[in-house]
Scaffold this motif. Structure first.
Motif, PDB file in Angstrom:
ATOM      1  N   LEU A  66       0.838  -1.197   0.000  1.00 43.80           N
ATOM      2  CA  LEU A  66       0.000   0.000   0.000  1.00 43.80           C
ATOM      3  C   LEU A  66       0.871   1.244   0.000  1.00 43.80           C
ATOM      4  N   ASP A  67       0.498   2.230  -0.789  1.00 41.60           N
ATOM      5  CA  ASP A  67       1.200   3.508  -0.825  1.00 41.60           C
ATOM      6  C   ASP A  67       0.259   4.593  -0.326  1.00 41.60           C
ATOM      7  N   ILE A  68       0.723   5.348   0.669  1.00 42.38           N
ATOM      8  CA  ILE A  68      -0.056   6.452   1.214  1.00 42.38           C
ATOM      9  C   ILE A  68       0.811   7.691   1.129  1.00 42.38           C
ATOM     10  N   SER A  69       0.249   8.762   0.557  1.00 42.64           N
ATOM     11  CA  SER A  69       1.011  10.008   0.448  1.00 42.64           C
ATOM     12  C   SER A  69       0.084  11.195   0.648  1.00 42.64           C
ATOM     13  N   ILE A  70       0.676  12.323   1.053  1.00 47.51           N
ATOM     14  CA  ILE A  70      -0.061  13.575   1.196  1.00 47.51           C
ATOM     15  C   ILE A  70       0.688  14.635   0.409  1.00 47.51           C
ATOM     16  N   ASP A  71      -0.053  15.325  -0.460  1.00 48.52           N
ATOM     17  CA  ASP A  71       0.528  16.410  -1.245  1.00 48.52           C
ATOM     18  C   ASP A  71      -0.533  17.474  -1.469  1.00 48.52           C
ATOM     19  N   LYS A  72      -0.236  18.692  -1.073  1.00 48.80           N
ATOM     20  CA  LYS A  72      -1.134  19.840  -1.279  1.00 48.80           C
ATOM     21  C   LYS A  72      -2.537  19.592  -0.727  1.00 48.80           C
ATOM     22  N   GLY A  73      -2.610  19.005   0.456  1.00 52.96           N
ATOM     23  CA  GLY A  73      -3.888  18.795   1.109  1.00 52.96           C
ATOM     24  C   GLY A  73      -4.671  17.594   0.615  1.00 52.96           C
ATOM     25  N   LEU A  74      -4.072  16.765  -0.236  1.00 56.44           N
ATOM     26  CA  LEU A  74      -4.748  15.571  -0.752  1.00 56.44           C
ATOM     27  C   LEU A  74      -4.041  14.320  -0.238  1.00 56.44           C
ATOM     28  N   LEU A  75      -4.803  13.458   0.398  1.00 55.02           N
ATOM     29  CA  LEU A  75      -4.290  12.174   0.861  1.00 55.02           C
ATOM     30  C   LEU A  75      -4.580  11.148  -0.222  1.00 55.02           C
ATOM     31  N   THR A  76      -3.558  10.451  -0.681  1.00 55.24           N
ATOM     32  CA  THR A  76      -3.727   9.452  -1.734  1.00 55.24           C
ATOM     33  C   THR A  76      -3.412   8.066  -1.189  1.00 55.24           C
ATOM     34  N   ILE A  77      -4.334   7.150  -1.414  1.00 60.42           N
ATOM     35  CA  ILE A  77      -4.146   5.739  -1.064  1.00 60.42           C
ATOM     36  C   ILE A  77      -4.124   4.967  -2.374  1.00 60.42           C
ATOM     37  N   SER A  78      -3.048   4.226  -2.618  1.00 57.82           N
ATOM     38  CA  SER A  78      -2.980   3.451  -3.855  1.00 57.82           C
ATOM     39  C   SER A  78      -2.357   2.097  -3.584  1.00 57.82           C
ATOM     40  N   GLY A  79      -2.595   1.180  -4.496  1.00 55.85           N
ATOM     41  CA  GLY A  79      -2.077  -0.168  -4.367  1.00 55.85           C
ATOM     42  C   GLY A  79      -2.681  -1.060  -5.425  1.00 55.85           C
ATOM     43  N   GLU A  80      -2.588  -2.342  -5.181  1.00 58.96           N
ATOM     44  CA  GLU A  80      -3.161  -3.314  -6.124  1.00 58.96           C
ATOM     45  C   GLU A  80      -3.751  -4.467  -5.339  1.00 58.96           C
ATOM     46  N   ARG A  81      -4.911  -4.897  -5.768  1.00 58.98           N
ATOM     47  CA  ARG A  81      -5.579  -6.039  -5.143  1.00 58.98           C
ATOM     48  C   ARG A  81      -5.522  -7.199  -6.117  1.00 58.98           C
ATOM     49  N   ALA A  82      -4.913  -8.275  -5.682  1.00 60.36           N
ATOM     50  CA  ALA A  82      -4.767  -9.455  -6.535  1.00 60.36           C
ATOM     51  C   ALA A  82      -6.114 -10.144  -6.725  1.00 60.36           C
ATOM     52  N   ALA A  83      -6.241 -10.860  -7.824  1.00 59.64           N
ATOM     53  CA  ALA A  83      -7.469 -11.619  -8.093  1.00 59.64           C
ATOM     54  C   ALA A  83      -7.628 -12.703  -7.034  1.00 59.64           C
ATOM     55  N   SER A  84      -8.853 -13.007  -6.691  1.00 58.75           N
ATOM     56  CA  SER A  84      -9.151 -14.009  -5.684  1.00 58.75           C
ATOM     57  C   SER A  84      -8.693 -15.389  -6.156  1.00 58.75           C
ATOM     58  N   GLN A  85      -8.259 -16.213  -5.220  1.00 62.55           N
ATOM     59  CA  GLN A  85      -7.832 -17.580  -5.538  1.00 62.55           C
ATOM     60  C   GLN A  85      -9.024 -18.440  -5.948  1.00 62.55           C
TER      61      GLN A  85
END
Length: 146
Positions: A66-85
């Motif tokens: 998971l990547d979490i960042s804050i820039d200019k008042g915006l919180l960004t959450i990004s990542g990848e969810r793998a396909a279910s088994q």
């Protein structure tokens, strides 16, 4: 007997008008801060006297990715969810799929009194818990009367 008579034509016209209004405004969010249905991850946002609390419901993720960042008042959450088994057999024609898989990015506008230097995040039981502290000047304080 009532003096008012409403024929079925009136009600069918009202139904038609309601369908037209729903189709016209159905694609727009209720407010600028809301998002479209099905956005991943779903979030809850609240506040305390000391912080802004964000809970992102994201089961099945690897916290290290998971990547979490804050820039200019915006919180960004990004990542990848793998396909279910648990996949359907190859010859199955799917007609509904509600579990999201793939890359995602979610952006949340923070209030002006949020302190971007005071952020804590942890992943517990499929929930990403993010606490953003408030600037000291914005916290409530008692004032002594002299």
């Amino acid at each position: 007997m009532s003096d008012f008579y409403f024929g079925t034509e009136l009600f069918s016209e009202l139904d038609r008008l309601q369908r037209q209004m729903s189709s016209l405004f159905g694609g727009f969010p209720a407010s600028l801060r809301s998002s479209r249905f099905g956005t991943f991850p779903q979030i809850n946002i609240g506040t305390t006297d000391d912080s802004v609390e964000i809970v992102a419901f994201a089961p099945g993720l690897d916290a290290a990715k998971l990547d979490i960042s804050i820039d200019k008042g915006l919180l960004t959450i990004s990542g990848e969810r793998a396909a279910s088994q648990a996949q359907l057999p190859e010859d199955t024609r799917s007609y509904a799929q509600e579990r999201f898989s793939g890359a995602f990015r979610r952006v949340v506008e923070l209030p002006q009194h949020a302190d971007p230097d005071n952020v804590k995040a942890r992943y517990v039981d499929g929930c990403l818990l993010i606490s953003v502290g408030k600037l000291e000047a914005s916290k409530p304080r008692a004032i002594t009367v002299q």
